[in-house]
Design a protein around this motif. Structure first.
Motif, PDB file in Angstrom:
ATOM      1  N   PHE A 199       0.820  -1.210   0.000  1.00 33.29           N
ATOM      2  CA  PHE A 199       0.000   0.000   0.000  1.00 33.29           C
ATOM      3  C   PHE A 199       0.858   1.265   0.000  1.00 33.29           C
ATOM      4  CE2 PHE A 199      -3.807  -2.408   1.754  1.00 33.29           C
ATOM      5  CZ  PHE A 199      -4.573  -2.202   0.618  1.00 33.29           C
ATOM      6  N   PHE A 200       1.907   1.302   0.845  1.00 30.57           N
ATOM      7  CA  PHE A 200       2.768   2.483   0.878  1.00 30.57           C
ATOM      8  C   PHE A 200       3.542   2.631  -0.442  1.00 30.57           C
ATOM      9  CE2 PHE A 200       2.735   2.550   5.720  1.00 30.57           C
ATOM     10  CZ  PHE A 200       2.082   3.772   5.785  1.00 30.57           C
ATOM     11  N   ILE A 201       3.946   1.516  -1.034  1.00 28.02           N
ATOM     12  CA  ILE A 201       4.619   1.580  -2.333  1.00 28.02           C
ATOM     13  C   ILE A 201       3.678   2.155  -3.386  1.00 28.02           C
ATOM     14  CG2 ILE A 201       5.546   0.169  -4.225  1.00 28.02           C
ATOM     15  CD1 ILE A 201       6.763  -1.668  -2.085  1.00 28.02           C
ATOM     16  N   LEU A 202       2.438   1.674  -3.403  1.00 28.93           N
ATOM     17  CA  LEU A 202       1.450   2.188  -4.361  1.00 28.93           C
ATOM     18  C   LEU A 202       1.181   3.667  -4.124  1.00 28.93           C
ATOM     19  CD1 LEU A 202      -0.637   1.849  -6.589  1.00 28.93           C
ATOM     20  CD2 LEU A 202      -2.232   0.919  -4.900  1.00 28.93           C
ATOM     21  N   ALA A 203       1.077   4.075  -2.847  1.00 29.59           N
ATOM     22  CA  ALA A 203       0.845   5.491  -2.535  1.00 29.59           C
ATOM     23  C   ALA A 203       1.990   6.352  -3.040  1.00 29.59           C
ATOM     24  CB  ALA A 203       0.663   5.674  -1.028  1.00 29.59           C
ATOM     25  N   GLY A 204       3.240   5.868  -2.879  1.00 31.61           N
ATOM     26  CA  GLY A 204       4.395   6.621  -3.353  1.00 31.61           C
ATOM     27  C   GLY A 204       4.389   6.797  -4.858  1.00 31.61           C
ATOM     28  N   VAL A 205       4.027   5.731  -5.592  1.00 27.12           N
ATOM     29  CA  VAL A 205       3.966   5.814  -7.060  1.00 27.12           C
ATOM     30  C   VAL A 205       2.868   6.786  -7.483  1.00 27.12           C
ATOM     31  CG1 VAL A 205       3.528   4.517  -9.186  1.00 27.12           C
ATOM     32  CG2 VAL A 205       4.895   3.483  -7.362  1.00 27.12           C
ATOM     33  N   ILE A 206       1.719   6.698  -6.825  1.00 30.24           N
ATOM     34  CA  ILE A 206       0.602   7.599  -7.159  1.00 30.24           C
ATOM     35  C   ILE A 206       1.002   9.059  -6.947  1.00 30.24           C
ATOM     36  CG2 ILE A 206      -1.681   8.384  -6.385  1.00 30.24           C
ATOM     37  CD1 ILE A 206      -2.393   5.459  -5.877  1.00 30.24           C
ATOM     38  N   MET A 207       1.637   9.351  -5.810  1.00 30.52           N
ATOM     39  CA  MET A 207       2.010  10.736  -5.518  1.00 30.52           C
ATOM     40  C   MET A 207       3.088  11.238  -6.467  1.00 30.52           C
ATOM     41  SD  MET A 207      -0.100  11.635  -3.237  1.00 30.52           S
ATOM     42  CE  MET A 207       0.445  13.120  -2.410  1.00 30.52           C
ATOM     43  N   ASP A 208       3.931  10.326  -6.944  1.00 25.63           N
ATOM     44  CA  ASP A 208       4.935  10.720  -7.934  1.00 25.63           C
ATOM     45  C   ASP A 208       4.250  11.099  -9.245  1.00 25.63           C
ATOM     46  OD1 ASP A 208       7.448  11.166  -9.064  1.00 25.63           O
ATOM     47  OD2 ASP A 208       7.631   9.105  -9.756  1.00 25.63           O
ATOM     48  N   TYR A 209       3.305  10.279  -9.683  1.00 21.96           N
ATOM     49  CA  TYR A 209       2.559  10.592 -10.909  1.00 21.96           C
ATOM     50  C   TYR A 209       1.707  11.847 -10.745  1.00 21.96           C
ATOM     51  CZ  TYR A 209       3.579   6.482 -13.804  1.00 21.96           C
ATOM     52  OH  TYR A 209       4.197   5.557 -14.604  1.00 21.96           O
ATOM     53  N   ALA A 210       1.308  12.127  -9.498  1.00 20.44           N
ATOM     54  CA  ALA A 210       0.473  13.311  -9.245  1.00 20.44           C
ATOM     55  C   ALA A 210       1.260  14.610  -9.305  1.00 20.44           C
ATOM     56  CB  ALA A 210      -0.209  13.187  -7.883  1.00 20.44           C
ATOM     57  N   GLY A 211       2.592  14.507  -9.441  1.00 25.62           N
ATOM     58  CA  GLY A 211       3.414  15.711  -9.550  1.00 25.62           C
ATOM     59  C   GLY A 211       3.759  16.335  -8.219  1.00 25.62           C
ATOM     60  N   ILE A 212       3.620  15.561  -7.141  1.00 25.84           N
ATOM     61  CA  ILE A 212       3.882  16.130  -5.819  1.00 25.84           C
ATOM     62  C   ILE A 212       5.351  16.472  -5.635  1.00 25.84           C
ATOM     63  CG2 ILE A 212       4.215  13.878  -4.718  1.00 25.84           C
ATOM     64  CD1 ILE A 212       2.607  17.028  -3.190  1.00 25.84           C
ATOM     65  N   SER A 213       6.268  15.704  -6.284  1.00 25.12           N
ATOM     66  CA  SER A 213       7.698  15.946  -6.093  1.00 25.12           C
ATOM     67  C   SER A 213       8.094  17.339  -6.588  1.00 25.12           C
ATOM     68  CB  SER A 213       8.523  14.871  -6.810  1.00 25.12           C
ATOM     69  OG  SER A 213       8.177  14.792  -8.180  1.00 25.12           O
ATOM     70  N   LYS A 214       7.623  17.731  -7.765  1.00 23.82           N
ATOM     71  CA  LYS A 214       8.005  19.052  -8.293  1.00 23.82           C
ATOM     72  C   LYS A 214       7.373  20.175  -7.474  1.00 23.82           C
ATOM     73  CE  LYS A 214       4.398  19.079 -11.884  1.00 23.82           C
ATOM     74  NZ  LYS A 214       4.139  19.024 -13.358  1.00 23.82           N
ATOM     75  N   ARG A 215       6.193  19.929  -6.896  1.00 20.60           N
ATOM     76  CA  ARG A 215       5.548  20.953  -6.068  1.00 20.60           C
ATOM     77  C   ARG A 215       6.288  21.136  -4.748  1.00 20.60           C
ATOM     78  NH1 ARG A 215       1.485  18.864  -9.277  1.00 20.60           N
ATOM     79  NH2 ARG A 215       0.000  20.412 -10.054  1.00 20.60           N
ATOM     80  N   LEU A 216       6.767  20.026  -4.176  1.00 26.11           N
ATOM     81  CA  LEU A 216       7.572  20.129  -2.951  1.00 26.11           C
ATOM     82  C   LEU A 216       8.879  20.864  -3.228  1.00 26.11           C
ATOM     83  CD1 LEU A 216       7.073  16.567  -1.417  1.00 26.11           C
ATOM     84  CD2 LEU A 216       6.116  18.714  -0.573  1.00 26.11           C
ATOM     85  N   ILE A 217       9.472  20.598  -4.383  1.00 26.70           N
ATOM     86  CA  ILE A 217      10.717  21.284  -4.756  1.00 26.70           C
ATOM     87  C   ILE A 217      10.467  22.785  -4.899  1.00 26.70           C
ATOM     88  CG2 ILE A 217      12.405  21.570  -6.623  1.00 26.70           C
ATOM     89  CD1 ILE A 217      12.133  18.513  -7.093  1.00 26.70           C
ATOM     90  N   ASN A 218       9.390  23.154  -5.569  1.00 24.47           N
ATOM     91  CA  ASN A 218       9.068  24.582  -5.744  1.00 24.47           C
ATOM     92  C   ASN A 218       8.861  25.260  -4.392  1.00 24.47           C
ATOM     93  OD1 ASN A 218       9.185  24.317  -8.516  1.00 24.47           O
ATOM     94  ND2 ASN A 218       6.985  24.007  -8.755  1.00 24.47           N
ATOM     95  N   LEU A 219       8.209  24.554  -3.461  1.00 25.31           N
ATOM     96  CA  LEU A 219       7.963  25.125  -2.133  1.00 25.31           C
ATOM     97  C   LEU A 219       9.275  25.358  -1.388  1.00 25.31           C
ATOM     98  CD1 LEU A 219       5.986  25.900   0.152  1.00 25.31           C
ATOM     99  CD2 LEU A 219       5.999  23.495   0.847  1.00 25.31           C
ATOM    100  N   ALA A 220      10.144  24.357  -1.386  1.00 21.97           N
ATOM    101  CA  ALA A 220      11.417  24.492  -0.682  1.00 21.97           C
ATOM    102  C   ALA A 220      12.274  25.586  -1.302  1.00 21.97           C
ATOM    103  CB  ALA A 220      12.162  23.161  -0.699  1.00 21.97           C
ATOM    104  N   GLN A 221      12.279  25.676  -2.626  1.00 22.62           N
ATOM    105  CA  GLN A 221      13.049  26.719  -3.295  1.00 22.62           C
ATOM    106  C   GLN A 221      12.524  28.103  -2.948  1.00 22.62           C
ATOM    107  OE1 GLN A 221      12.773  25.498  -7.412  1.00 22.62           O
ATOM    108  NE2 GLN A 221      14.752  24.446  -7.350  1.00 22.62           N
ATOM    109  N   ALA A 222      11.222  28.233  -2.838  1.00 22.03           N
ATOM    110  CA  ALA A 222      10.629  29.539  -2.538  1.00 22.03           C
ATOM    111  C   ALA A 222      11.026  30.041  -1.149  1.00 22.03           C
ATOM    112  CB  ALA A 222       9.106  29.451  -2.645  1.00 22.03           C
ATOM    113  N   PHE A 223      11.212  29.121  -0.204  1.00 21.47           N
ATOM    114  CA  PHE A 223      11.493  29.534   1.171  1.00 21.47           C
ATOM    115  C   PHE A 223      12.988  29.578   1.506  1.00 21.47           C
ATOM    116  CE2 PHE A 223       7.025  28.798   1.640  1.00 21.47           C
ATOM    117  CZ  PHE A 223       6.636  29.649   2.666  1.00 21.47           C
TER     118      PHE A 223
END
Length: 424
Positions: free
Chosen positions: A60-84
């Motif tokens: 389940f956690f593996i599937l959740a990680g793949v889903i969140m990767d496809y959802a574009g969460i990684s680039k959004r987290l990067i943008n947030l960290a860069q902004a701050f």
């Protein structure tokens, strides 16, 4: 005799570059034949070892990680960290570690964190003037935090072997994971202190920071839901894993709208491959652990370890050395199944908390992910960055040194690990 066959054949096969799961299976089969045990036990033990409610959290956690990767969460987290923090001196270093910590809290896997973030962050660091090998080493090391920051697949496996609370292990891993991240930032800043080519990113405005936060907030909420639900008693870690899948799907399809129905077969395929690999390793390693126990090899090795010394602090040092070496050759799950049956009786005799032990042993395995010759994170990072492994290995040394310092701290100061579990 059985012990010689078991470990001798196993390490010979590993040396010959045979996959870990296959090496475990072949060495165990030969030991079973040598010991005269019934082969009919094999399928029963392998099946019963993975048919556990707690281990259901892993796919389940593996599937959740793949889903969140496809959802574009990684680039959004990067943008947030860069902004701050991106505008600060060597701020991009902090961005890599911070984003890795957040993504680790979603994926629970070191290699998955490197693969998801490395394609974006390594080129960004190179463009900002950082050495390519250092950028790859930092990304690989930061990805190792994935098995320390909860939810962690390694914690789930350890809990099923040592019979400790998954939720308390998750809580115990938070502070050590943060300390490891801080130590990696310090190591990267030290390595790049004389680099005149590093460029600062432009400082984001308040409006840009707010926009980045709103865009990433759905990803930030996910760890809160998982951990908050576990610690409040609303659901178990396994149920939390199921909730994370549903949450990730809803966010990816209806909020971010980056997951389409045509993506579902690919998402399920990727998660199925990863889950099958992990569960097969667990099944083969469980068989290995079973023959260790029934042949009394584990008991003999425990007694041998205690014969060296019964001083708690000496034993802790010896165990750390054993696990650091094991981490150079074995991935975390198989190492736990092989070594935990030997180590647990020793810890019980010396009154060492198995909860505390689970955290510092997992930190050992995290450092193993960036230590040659296996060092899975290193190879994933080098493949993404097209960087030579030999050069990246040189750059990984400061991160290993920093990680070992934190490892010793959490080993000999148990309150660092036990503070949050005791509060809960």
């Amino acid at each position: 005799m059985i012990g010689i066959i078991l470990f001798g054949v196993f390490f010979l096969l590993v040396f010959l570059n045979v996959p870990i799961a296959v090496s475990l299976g072949i060495s165990t089969m030969l030991a079973i034949l040598a010991g005269g045990f019934p082969m009919t036990m094999v399928s029963h033990i392998m099946l019963s070892s993975i048919a556990k409610f707690s281990l259901l959290a892993i796919p389940f956690f593996i599937l959740a990680g793949v889903i969140m990767d496809y959802a574009g969460i990684s680039k959004r987290l990067i943008n947030l960290a860069q902004a701050f923090v991106g505008h600060t001196k060597s701020g991009l270093v902090a961005v890599v570690v911070i984003v890795a910590c957040f993504f680790a809290a979603i994926s629970g896997s070191g290699p998955a964190t490197v693969a998801a973030l490395g394609t974006i962050l390594i080129p960004a660091m190179v463009k900002a003037g950082y050495d390519r090998s250092l950028s790859t080493a930092l990304m690989s090391a930061s990805g190792a935090i994935g098995i320390i920051i909860p939810p962690s697949i390694a914690f789930i496996v350890y809990a099923s072997i040592a019979n400790v609370s998954v939720g308390k292990l998750f809580a115990g891993g938070i502070i050590p994971g943060i300390l490891i991240g801080i130590s990696f930032i310090i190591a990267a800043l030290w390595d790049s202190r004389n680099n005149p080519n590093i460029k600062r990113m432009p400082k984001a405005s308040g409006e840009e920071r707010w926009k980045a936060f709103k865009d990433a907030v759905w990803g930030l909420i996910m760890p809160v839901i998982i951990l908050g639900g576990i610690y409040s008693g609303i659901f178990t870690p396994t149920e939390a894993a199921g909730v994370s899948v549903i949450y990730g799907f809803v966010v990816g399809v209806f909020v971010y709208r980056e997951i389409k129905l045509r993506d579902l077969p690919k998402i399920l395929y990727e998660s199925a491959i990863s889950s099958a690999t992990v569960m097969y390793i667990i099944a083969a390693a469980s068989l290995f652990a079973w023959i260790l126990s029934v042949s009394h090899v584990a008991g003999d090795l425990s007694a041998a370890l205690l014969s060296v010394s019964e001083n708690k602090y000496v034993i802790l040092l010896l165990v750390n050395i054993i696990f650091l070496i094991a981490g150079c050759f074995l991935e975390p799950n198989s190492a736990f199944y092989i070594l935990i049956p030997i180590i647990v009786p020793v810890f019980r005799k010396l009154d060492i908390s198995l909860l505390h032990a689970g955290v510092f042993l997992t930190v050992n395995m995290a450092l193993g992910l960036i230590t040659p010759p296996v060092g899975i994170n290193l190879y994933v990072g080098c493949n993404i960055a097209h960087a030579p492994v030999s050069e990246v290995c040189k750059k990984i040394v400061p991160f290993l040194a920093a990680g070992i310092v934190v490892l010793l701290l959490i080993t000999y100061i148990p309150s660092i690990v036990m503070f949050l579990p005791n509060m809960l």
